[in-house]
Design an enzyme around this catalytic site. Structure first.
Site, PDB file in Angstrom:
ATOM      1  N   GLU A 133      -2.406  -5.787   8.061  1.00 39.84           N
ATOM      2  CA  GLU A 133      -1.846  -5.346   9.337  1.00 39.84           C
ATOM      3  C   GLU A 133      -2.807  -5.771  10.438  1.00 39.84           C
ATOM      4  OE1 GLU A 133      -0.920  -1.167   9.107  1.00 39.84           O
ATOM      5  OE2 GLU A 133       0.220  -1.429   7.264  1.00 39.84           O
TER       6      GLU A 133
ATOM      7  N   ASP B 212       0.840  -1.205   0.000  1.00 42.13           N
ATOM      8  CA  ASP B 212       0.000   0.000   0.000  1.00 42.13           C
ATOM      9  C   ASP B 212       0.877   1.258   0.000  1.00 42.13           C
ATOM     10  OD1 ASP B 212       0.887  -0.135   2.618  1.00 42.13           O
ATOM     11  OD2 ASP B 212      -1.097  -0.281   3.530  1.00 42.13           O
TER      12      ASP B 212
ATOM     13  N   ASP C 162      -1.311  -6.285  -0.988  1.00 45.09           N
ATOM     14  CA  ASP C 162      -1.421  -5.649   0.332  1.00 45.09           C
ATOM     15  C   ASP C 162      -2.847  -5.140   0.515  1.00 45.09           C
ATOM     16  OD1 ASP C 162      -0.412  -4.847   2.727  1.00 45.09           O
ATOM     17  OD2 ASP C 162       0.772  -3.179   1.935  1.00 45.09           O
TER      18      ASP C 162
ATOM     19  N   LYS D 271      -1.536  -9.638   2.334  1.00 46.23           N
ATOM     20  CA  LYS D 271      -0.947  -9.205   3.604  1.00 46.23           C
ATOM     21  C   LYS D 271      -1.914  -8.222   4.249  1.00 46.23           C
ATOM     22  CE  LYS D 271       2.440  -5.921   3.826  1.00 46.23           C
ATOM     23  NZ  LYS D 271       1.847  -4.902   4.728  1.00 46.23           N
TER      24      LYS D 271
ATOM     25  N   GLU E 115       7.547  -5.585  11.241  1.00 46.87           N
ATOM     26  CA  GLU E 115       8.171  -4.330  10.784  1.00 46.87           C
ATOM     27  C   GLU E 115       8.712  -3.522  11.959  1.00 46.87           C
ATOM     28  OE1 GLU E 115       5.984  -2.129   7.848  1.00 46.87           O
ATOM     29  OE2 GLU E 115       7.125  -0.285   8.211  1.00 46.87           O
TER      30      GLU E 115
HETATM   31  O1  KIV Z   1       3.353  -1.410   1.825  1.00 42.40           O
HETATM   32  C1  KIV Z   1       4.522  -1.775   1.968  1.00 42.40           C
HETATM   33  O2  KIV Z   1       5.366  -1.463   1.131  1.00 42.40           O
HETATM   34  C2  KIV Z   1       4.843  -2.589   3.151  1.00 42.40           C
HETATM   35  C3  KIV Z   1       6.197  -2.977   3.469  1.00 42.40           C
HETATM   36  C4  KIV Z   1       7.378  -2.358   3.056  1.00 42.40           C
HETATM   37  C5  KIV Z   1       6.339  -4.060   4.452  1.00 42.40           C
HETATM   38  O3  KIV Z   1       3.944  -2.955   3.832  1.00 42.40           O
END
Ligand code: KIV
Length: 309
Positions: A144, A73, A112, A142, A211
């Site tokens: 959070e 993101d 993401d 992914k 992270e």
């Molecule tokens: O969005 C992103 O680029 C990330 C990372 C660098 C882990 O979540």
């Protein structure tokens, strides 16, 4: 990354590492799967991950031998110039994820999940995760998470969605913390992170991403779970290592200390643009590639003349 406190004294050329030596490329020749990555982890081989946001760059990364690409993101910042990752639009990320997979079909591509695409309800989260796989051709998503998301991760995994549980510093939470932050600096915080990693492994997550935590804490997390752990500024013990590509390329004004530029492509971009501008101003385009067919130029001139009579 683009939107972290820019260094107002940034001056291209200052304190720079010399251009890197050439490395022999080892292209990714077969599709990477979760088993490929687990085998690397079991063999003690760390794997590289980078962010990617377009097909052409993703193709270069596959050719360079980077097995895992994240359509982060952070695209909100580095591609759209928005002030934070929370502004990343869902449709945009799904579109970019499909582009990256087309450009690098052998890489394991992670989509993401943007802010508010999985927080509103289990159903909406599940449906949007599915969209990343079905429309975005992602290999995994992914998100959070904290312990409040355990059921969501369980439902996604049960539905067949490979999930990367992102813990530690979570940029989508930056506003609540008054800015970007690191995590795991106390024993209590470290224990919470270990507990989260174990809970998400039990819920069926395929990997953990941690992270901005101290390396000792990441090392404990790695020891506490059997699934691969990707670190983003979390020290060398993590199985995978990810940073934002534009930081390594030297395209951003500011980079975190764990993602210092390896090259300074921003300078090359400026030079190319300046050369083009200079050519245009001098009308110095070199030989023109297209010609009219035999005799047509004269006929065209003739028409001009008769029109002006
Ligand atoms: O969005 C992103 O680029 C990330 C990372 C660098 C882990 O979540």
């Amino acid at each position: 990354m683009a939107n972290q406190t820019p260094d107002m004294n940034f001056s291209p050329g200052a304190d720079r590492a010399p251009a890197p030596a050439q490395i022999e490329l080892q292209p990714i020749e077969r599709p990477v799967t979760i088993r490929t990555l687990q085998r690397m982890v079991d063999a003690g081989e760390p794997f590289a991950c980078l962010t990617a946001y377009d097909a052409l760059t993703a193709g270069h990364m596959q050719a360079a031998g980077v097995p895992v690409l994240l359509v982060g993101d952070t695209a909100a910042e580095v591609i759209l110039g928005l002030p934070g990752t929370i502004h990343a639009p869902l449709e945009f990320l799904i579109t970019l994820t499909a582009a990256v997979k087309r450009g690098a079909p052998n890489c394991w591509v992670i989509g993401d999940m943007p802010f508010m695409s999985y927080q509103v309800s289990l159903e909406e989260g599940l449906r949007n995760a599915g969209r990343f796989l079905v429309e975005g051709h992602a290999d995994a998503v992914k998100l959070e998470v904290d312990l409040g998301h355990t059921e969501l991760v369980r439902r996604m995994a049960h539905a067949g969605v490979p999930v990367i549980a992102h813990i530690g510093s979570k940029p989508q939470q930056a506003r609540r913390h008054g800015g970007y932050y690191s995590d795991g600096r106390t024993v209590d915080a470290a224990e919470r992170l270990i507990e989260e990693a174990q809970a998400f492994e039990s819920a069926g997550a395929s990997m953990i991403l941690v992270e901005a935590v101290p390396s000792e804490v990441a090392a404990h997390i790695v020891k506490s779970v059997r699934i691969p752990v990707i670190g983003c500024g979390a020290g060398p013990e993590c199985h995978g290592q990810i940073v934002v590509t534009h930081d390594l390329l030297g395209l951003t004004d500011w980079q975190p200390p764990f993602a210092q530029p390896i090259d300074h492509i921003g300078d090359a971009v400026r030079q190319v643009a300046a050369h083009w501008a200079s050519r245009v101003s001098r009308r110095a385009h070199g030989e023109h590639p297209y010609r009219m067919s035999e005799g047509e130029a004269e006929r065209l001139d003739g028409r001009d003349e008769s029109r002006n009579e």
